[in-house]
Design an enzyme around this catalytic site. Structure first.
Site, PDB file in Angstrom:
ATOM      1  N   ASP A   1       0.745  -1.170   0.211  1.00 50.12           N
ATOM      2  CA  ASP A   1       0.017   0.142  -0.225  1.00 50.12           C
ATOM      3  C   ASP A   1       0.948   1.251   0.102  1.00 50.12           C
ATOM      4  O   ASP A   1       2.115   1.322  -0.103  1.00 50.12           O
ATOM      5  CB  ASP A   1      -1.167  -0.129   1.084  1.00 50.12           C
ATOM      6  CG  ASP A   1      -0.497   0.246   2.487  1.00 50.12           C
ATOM      7  OD1 ASP A   1       0.952   0.373   2.348  1.00 50.12           O
ATOM      8  OD2 ASP A   1      -1.128   0.138   3.618  1.00 50.12           O
ATOM      9  N   HIS A   2       0.198   2.357   0.353  1.00 45.78           N
ATOM     10  CA  HIS A   2       1.044   3.737  -0.076  1.00 45.78           C
ATOM     11  C   HIS A   2       2.103   3.827   1.136  1.00 45.78           C
ATOM     12  O   HIS A   2       2.992   4.591   0.809  1.00 45.78           O
ATOM     13  CB  HIS A   2      -0.161   4.817   0.253  1.00 45.78           C
ATOM     14  CG  HIS A   2      -1.064   4.552   1.428  1.00 45.78           C
ATOM     15  ND1 HIS A   2      -1.940   3.800   1.606  1.00 45.78           N
ATOM     16  CD2 HIS A   2      -0.744   5.004   2.727  1.00 45.78           C
ATOM     17  CE1 HIS A   2      -2.401   3.909   2.784  1.00 45.78           C
ATOM     18  NE2 HIS A   2      -1.772   4.732   3.530  1.00 45.78           N
TER      19      HIS A   2
ATOM     20  N   CYS B   1       2.906  -3.554   3.907  1.00 46.39           N
ATOM     21  CA  CYS B   1       1.771  -2.469   4.253  1.00 46.39           C
ATOM     22  C   CYS B   1       2.390  -1.505   5.329  1.00 46.39           C
ATOM     23  O   CYS B   1       3.610  -1.896   5.772  1.00 46.39           O
ATOM     24  CB  CYS B   1       0.318  -2.891   4.311  1.00 46.39           C
ATOM     25  SG  CYS B   1       0.000  -3.786   5.841  1.00 46.39           S
ATOM     26  N   GLY B   2       1.785  -0.906   6.329  1.00 43.11           N
ATOM     27  CA  GLY B   2       2.428  -0.349   7.288  1.00 43.11           C
ATOM     28  C   GLY B   2       2.988  -1.354   8.288  1.00 43.11           C
ATOM     29  O   GLY B   2       3.823  -1.402   9.020  1.00 43.11           O
ATOM     30  N   THR B   3       2.119  -2.223   8.803  1.00 39.64           N
ATOM     31  CA  THR B   3       2.546  -3.300   9.810  1.00 39.64           C
ATOM     32  C   THR B   3       2.714  -4.695   9.044  1.00 39.64           C
ATOM     33  O   THR B   3       3.345  -5.567   9.688  1.00 39.64           O
ATOM     34  CB  THR B   3       1.383  -3.493  10.762  1.00 39.64           C
ATOM     35  OG1 THR B   3       0.191  -3.848  10.061  1.00 39.64           O
ATOM     36  CG2 THR B   3       1.193  -2.240  11.523  1.00 39.64           C
ATOM     37  N   GLY B   4       2.486  -4.698   8.082  1.00 41.26           N
ATOM     38  CA  GLY B   4       2.263  -6.269   7.161  1.00 41.26           C
ATOM     39  C   GLY B   4       1.140  -7.065   7.794  1.00 41.26           C
ATOM     40  O   GLY B   4       0.735  -7.869   6.941  1.00 41.26           O
TER      41      GLY B   4
ATOM     42  N   GLY C   1      -2.509  -6.022   7.859  1.00 42.88           N
ATOM     43  CA  GLY C   1      -3.714  -6.048   6.920  1.00 42.88           C
ATOM     44  C   GLY C   1      -3.534  -6.649   5.607  1.00 42.88           C
ATOM     45  O   GLY C   1      -4.407  -7.628   5.170  1.00 42.88           O
TER      46      GLY C   1
ATOM     47  N   HIS D   1       9.077 -24.693   8.591  1.00 45.03           N
ATOM     48  CA  HIS D   1       8.137 -25.585   9.078  1.00 45.03           C
ATOM     49  C   HIS D   1       6.634 -25.171   8.510  1.00 45.03           C
ATOM     50  O   HIS D   1       5.533 -26.160   8.261  1.00 45.03           O
ATOM     51  CB  HIS D   1       7.963 -25.211  10.465  1.00 45.03           C
ATOM     52  CG  HIS D   1       8.999 -25.798  11.349  1.00 45.03           C
ATOM     53  ND1 HIS D   1       9.136 -25.726  12.689  1.00 45.03           N
ATOM     54  CD2 HIS D   1      10.259 -26.343  10.868  1.00 45.03           C
ATOM     55  CE1 HIS D   1      10.379 -26.175  12.890  1.00 45.03           C
ATOM     56  NE2 HIS D   1      10.864 -26.656  11.813  1.00 45.03           N
ATOM     57  N   ASN D   2       6.512 -24.052   8.081  1.00 45.05           N
ATOM     58  CA  ASN D   2       5.177 -23.740   7.577  1.00 45.05           C
ATOM     59  C   ASN D   2       4.960 -23.564   5.979  1.00 45.05           C
ATOM     60  O   ASN D   2       3.693 -23.492   5.520  1.00 45.05           O
ATOM     61  CB  ASN D   2       4.571 -22.264   8.228  1.00 45.05           C
ATOM     62  CG  ASN D   2       4.952 -22.358   9.725  1.00 45.05           C
ATOM     63  OD1 ASN D   2       5.771 -21.491  10.143  1.00 45.05           O
ATOM     64  ND2 ASN D   2       4.174 -23.175  10.289  1.00 45.05           N
TER      65      ASN D   2
ATOM     66  N   ARG E   1       6.411   0.492   8.486  1.00 51.56           N
ATOM     67  CA  ARG E   1       6.349   1.374   9.699  1.00 51.56           C
ATOM     68  C   ARG E   1       7.033   0.487  10.952  1.00 51.56           C
ATOM     69  O   ARG E   1       6.869   1.020  12.076  1.00 51.56           O
ATOM     70  CB  ARG E   1       4.839   1.814   9.764  1.00 51.56           C
ATOM     71  CG  ARG E   1       4.308   2.585   9.033  1.00 51.56           C
ATOM     72  CD  ARG E   1       2.922   3.147   9.156  1.00 51.56           C
ATOM     73  NE  ARG E   1       2.571   4.038   8.161  1.00 51.56           N
ATOM     74  CZ  ARG E   1       1.514   4.239   7.928  1.00 51.56           C
ATOM     75  NH1 ARG E   1       0.378   3.572   8.392  1.00 51.56           N
ATOM     76  NH2 ARG E   1       0.892   5.035   6.927  1.00 51.56           N
TER      77      ARG E   1
ATOM     78  N   ARG F   1       6.810 -34.243   9.171  1.00 51.64           N
ATOM     79  CA  ARG F   1       5.640 -33.910   9.919  1.00 51.64           C
ATOM     80  C   ARG F   1       5.281 -32.658   9.622  1.00 51.64           C
ATOM     81  O   ARG F   1       3.860 -32.442  10.055  1.00 51.64           O
ATOM     82  CB  ARG F   1       6.254 -34.155  11.403  1.00 51.64           C
ATOM     83  CG  ARG F   1       7.110 -33.191  12.098  1.00 51.64           C
ATOM     84  CD  ARG F   1       7.765 -33.173  13.400  1.00 51.64           C
ATOM     85  NE  ARG F   1       8.388 -32.334  14.034  1.00 51.64           N
ATOM     86  CZ  ARG F   1       9.659 -32.118  13.854  1.00 51.64           C
ATOM     87  NH1 ARG F   1      10.396 -33.058  12.767  1.00 51.64           N
ATOM     88  NH2 ARG F   1      10.330 -31.257  14.237  1.00 51.64           N
ATOM     89  N   HIS F   2       6.187 -31.693   9.202  1.00 51.97           N
ATOM     90  CA  HIS F   2       5.436 -30.346   8.861  1.00 51.97           C
ATOM     91  C   HIS F   2       4.554 -30.299   7.620  1.00 51.97           C
ATOM     92  O   HIS F   2       3.477 -29.586   7.449  1.00 51.97           O
ATOM     93  CB  HIS F   2       6.796 -29.371   8.621  1.00 51.97           C
ATOM     94  CG  HIS F   2       7.750 -29.315   9.890  1.00 51.97           C
ATOM     95  ND1 HIS F   2       7.003 -28.840  11.085  1.00 51.97           N
ATOM     96  CD2 HIS F   2       8.874 -29.757  10.137  1.00 51.97           C
ATOM     97  CE1 HIS F   2       8.037 -28.893  12.148  1.00 51.97           C
ATOM     98  NE2 HIS F   2       9.229 -29.600  11.620  1.00 51.97           N
TER      99      HIS F   2
ATOM    100  N   ARG G   1       1.088 -31.156   9.042  1.00 55.52           N
ATOM    101  CA  ARG G   1       0.543 -30.173   9.720  1.00 55.52           C
ATOM    102  C   ARG G   1       0.308 -28.949   8.635  1.00 55.52           C
ATOM    103  O   ARG G   1      -1.084 -28.501   8.952  1.00 55.52           O
ATOM    104  CB  ARG G   1       1.657 -29.441  10.765  1.00 55.52           C
ATOM    105  CG  ARG G   1       1.760 -30.368  11.693  1.00 55.52           C
ATOM    106  CD  ARG G   1       2.904 -30.034  12.567  1.00 55.52           C
ATOM    107  NE  ARG G   1       3.333 -31.204  13.676  1.00 55.52           N
ATOM    108  CZ  ARG G   1       4.377 -31.372  14.366  1.00 55.52           C
ATOM    109  NH1 ARG G   1       5.376 -30.368  13.950  1.00 55.52           N
ATOM    110  NH2 ARG G   1       4.368 -32.362  15.136  1.00 55.52           N
TER     111      ARG G   1
HETATM  112  C1  RB5 Z   1      -2.497   2.199   6.662  1.00 49.74           C
HETATM  113  O1  RB5 Z   1      -2.409   3.323   7.134  1.00 49.74           O
HETATM  114  C2  RB5 Z   1      -2.368   0.979   7.460  1.00 49.74           C
HETATM  115  O2  RB5 Z   1      -3.285   0.652   7.966  1.00 49.74           O
HETATM  116  C3  RB5 Z   1      -1.760  -0.162   6.728  1.00 49.74           C
HETATM  117  O3  RB5 Z   1      -0.694   0.087   6.053  1.00 49.74           O
HETATM  118  C4  RB5 Z   1      -1.438  -1.278   7.180  1.00 49.74           C
HETATM  119  O4  RB5 Z   1      -0.850  -0.934   8.439  1.00 49.74           O
HETATM  120  C5  RB5 Z   1      -2.678  -2.046   7.614  1.00 49.74           C
HETATM  121  O5  RB5 Z   1      -2.603  -3.315   8.345  1.00 49.74           O
END
Ligand code: RB5
Length: 149
Positions: A8-9, A65-68, A70, A98-99, A109, A132-133, A136
């Site tokens: 995303d942005h 994304c910001g956190t990975g 979403g 494993h996964n 971020r 085994r993996h 699973r």
């Molecule tokens: C966008 O502001 C933010 O919500 C997105 O990048 C992400 O972190 C969502 O999980």
């Protein structure tokens, strides 16, 4: 390997660094966007890359994304996808070993470019252990099968 990348942005700069890194490693990159700094909705790109991986258009995917969170949650709604958010290399290695995760996600971020490169490197240069993996991972995919209409 042919690797699909989506974001995303919040992740434009980090994506550019990761694409360069992957190309230097000899991989072919398909960039599914976004490439605009305008605010956008991460599920769009999670789904697009999820389908590209699930349909075999690319071998695996990287989502940012910001956190990975979403964008990986969105990708995980596509049948056949196992996307994992990783903020350090050990988890990234295990996500493959494993996964057998077919998409790696991380947050622009949350981590810097150098750590992100170490994470990508750990994930790409690890093999699925099987055994085994495999049982699973198959159980996870059976849950998906049982719960899809
Ligand atoms: C966008 O502001 C933010 O919500 C997105 O990048 C992400 O972190 C969502 O999980």
């Amino acid at each position: 390997m042919k690797i699909g990348i989506g974001n995303d942005h919040s992740a434009l700069e980090l994506k550019a660094e990761i694409i360069e890194f992957l190309q230097e490693m000899g991989h072919e990159i398909v960039d599914y966007g976004t490439n605009s700094p305008e605010s956008c909705d991460y599920p769009t790109y999670g789904e697009i890359v999820g389908h590209a991986v699930a349909d075999g258009e690319v071998d695996c995917g990287v989502l940012i994304c910001g956190t990975g969170l979403g964008i990986s949650l969105a990708a995980n709604k596509v049948k056949g996808i196992r996307a994992a958010v990783c903020s350090e290399p050990f988890t990234a290695k295990m996500a493959k070993q494993h996964n057998n995760c077919n998409i790696l996600a991380f947050g622009a971020r949350v981590i810097g470019a150098e750590l992100a490169k170490m994470i990508v490197d750990a994930w790409l240069n690890t093999e699925f252990e099987g055994g085994r993996h495999n049982r699973r991972v198959n159980q996870i995919m059976e849950i998906e099968e049982k719960n899809s209409k």
